[in-house]
Design a protein around this motif. Structure first.
Motif, PDB file in Angstrom:
ATOM      1  N   ALA A  44     -10.655  31.326  15.809  1.00 48.99           N
ATOM      2  CA  ALA A  44     -10.500  30.995  14.396  1.00 48.99           C
ATOM      3  C   ALA A  44      -9.870  30.047  14.197  1.00 48.99           C
ATOM      4  O   ALA A  44     -10.057  29.119  13.357  1.00 48.99           O
ATOM      5  N   ASP A  49     -13.361  25.799  10.252  1.00 48.32           N
ATOM      6  CA  ASP A  49     -14.788  25.826   9.143  1.00 48.32           C
ATOM      7  C   ASP A  49     -15.584  26.989   9.169  1.00 48.32           C
ATOM      8  O   ASP A  49     -16.323  27.130   8.004  1.00 48.32           O
ATOM      9  N   GLU A  50     -15.215  27.946  10.162  1.00 49.83           N
ATOM     10  CA  GLU A  50     -16.185  29.111  10.129  1.00 49.83           C
ATOM     11  C   GLU A  50     -15.481  30.221   9.461  1.00 49.83           C
ATOM     12  O   GLU A  50     -14.104  30.297   9.174  1.00 49.83           O
ATOM     13  N   SER A  51     -16.453  30.860   8.229  1.00 44.77           N
ATOM     14  CA  SER A  51     -15.910  31.914   7.581  1.00 44.77           C
ATOM     15  C   SER A  51     -15.433  32.858   8.347  1.00 44.77           C
ATOM     16  O   SER A  51     -15.950  33.314   9.264  1.00 44.77           O
ATOM     17  N   PRO A  52     -14.756  33.755   7.784  1.00 40.03           N
ATOM     18  CA  PRO A  52     -14.264  35.447   8.358  1.00 40.03           C
ATOM     19  C   PRO A  52     -15.717  35.973   8.795  1.00 40.03           C
ATOM     20  O   PRO A  52     -15.565  36.603   9.591  1.00 40.03           O
ATOM     21  N   GLN A  53     -16.672  35.846   7.736  1.00 40.21           N
ATOM     22  CA  GLN A  53     -17.839  36.535   8.020  1.00 40.21           C
ATOM     23  C   GLN A  53     -18.648  36.329   9.247  1.00 40.21           C
ATOM     24  O   GLN A  53     -19.095  36.903   9.922  1.00 40.21           O
ATOM     25  N   GLU A  54     -18.570  34.889   9.336  1.00 42.04           N
ATOM     26  CA  GLU A  54     -19.312  34.162  10.495  1.00 42.04           C
ATOM     27  C   GLU A  54     -18.602  34.640  11.864  1.00 42.04           C
ATOM     28  O   GLU A  54     -19.180  34.987  12.625  1.00 42.04           O
ATOM     29  N   ALA A  63     -15.032  41.802   8.778  1.00 44.62           N
ATOM     30  CA  ALA A  63     -14.427  40.606   8.440  1.00 44.62           C
ATOM     31  C   ALA A  63     -12.971  41.046   8.584  1.00 44.62           C
ATOM     32  O   ALA A  63     -12.032  40.217   8.629  1.00 44.62           O
ATOM     33  N   GLY A  67      -9.279  39.409   9.804  1.00 48.33           N
ATOM     34  CA  GLY A  67      -8.157  39.202   8.895  1.00 48.33           C
ATOM     35  C   GLY A  67      -6.702  39.606   9.591  1.00 48.33           C
ATOM     36  O   GLY A  67      -5.735  39.212   9.510  1.00 48.33           O
ATOM     37  N   ARG A  70      -5.780  38.005  12.730  1.00 55.47           N
ATOM     38  CA  ARG A  70      -4.448  36.970  12.548  1.00 55.47           C
ATOM     39  C   ARG A  70      -3.373  37.186  11.984  1.00 55.47           C
ATOM     40  O   ARG A  70      -2.456  36.457  12.581  1.00 55.47           O
TER      41      ARG A  70
END
Length: 195
Positions: A44, A49-54, A63, A67, A70
């Motif tokens: 991450a 630039d990658e979203s949590p979903q990706e 997702a 979180g 992290r």
């Protein structure tokens, strides 16, 4: 029995190859929760630039797991070790992370583990610790008046380990003497330092 295997050959730079290796390891190896979280947090950070979903899709998790991962990698050392050792659950560790005072935290970890508190109970307990600045039920003095109580020794040794300087070898010897004297005690009493 094949003589050939299907393969995709792709050239990668060092950074891209490292990311691919982390994805592969996190997806296929039997990693401890903290190792998986560290892998997720590393990727991450490398791919901001990658979203949590990706990221979740790449790792095959939700997702929400991204979180929580992290958050878990930023836990205080005693909480990370307690999580790695199976003493705490992730939810308990995240609640306890609100306690910044190391001595209070060590005592609180012991109490949460000893009492087998649920995450909700841990939250209420942490609120109380933060309000009163003490952990009810923590040993204050040795019952016989001889030296420090085992919990106090562990707290002091841990504080010295995470602080610059040297550990008190006499305190470590005292703790080991106490533990060795009581090896015939049931394991649950020994682990919770209930003498």
């Amino acid at each position: 029995g094949r003589t050939e295997i299907p393969a995709v050959v792709r050239e990668m730079g060092d950074e891209e190859a490292l990311q691919a290796a982390i994805f592969a390891n996190a997806a296929h190896l039997e990693l401890h929760l903290m190792e998986r979280c560290e892998s997720i947090a590393y990727v991450a950070k490398m791919l901001p630039d990658e979203s949590p979903q990706e990221l979740a899709q790449w790792f095959g998790v939700s997702a929400e797991v991204i979180g929580v991962s992290r958050k878990l990698v930023t836990l205080q050392p005693v909480l990370r070790e307690s999580l790695l050792g199976g003493v705490l659950t992730p939810a308990q560790a995240l609640e306890l992370d609100r306690i910044e005072d190391t001595k209070l935290l060590v005592a609180a970890v012991g109490r949460v583990a000893r009492d087998g508190m649920s995450p909700a109970q841990t939250s209420v307990f942490v609120d109380e610790v933060l309000r009163t600045r003490k952990v009810e039920g923590a040993e204050e003095d040795d019952e016989n008046g001889e030296g420090e109580a085992p919990t106090r020794l562990v707290e002091r040794l841990y504080t010295e380990l995470v602080s610059p300087g040297r550990i008190d070898s006499e305190a470590l010897r005292s703790l080991l003497r106490l533990l060795l004297q009581d090896l015939d005690q049931p394991p649950d009493r020994l682990l919770s330092f209930e003498y």
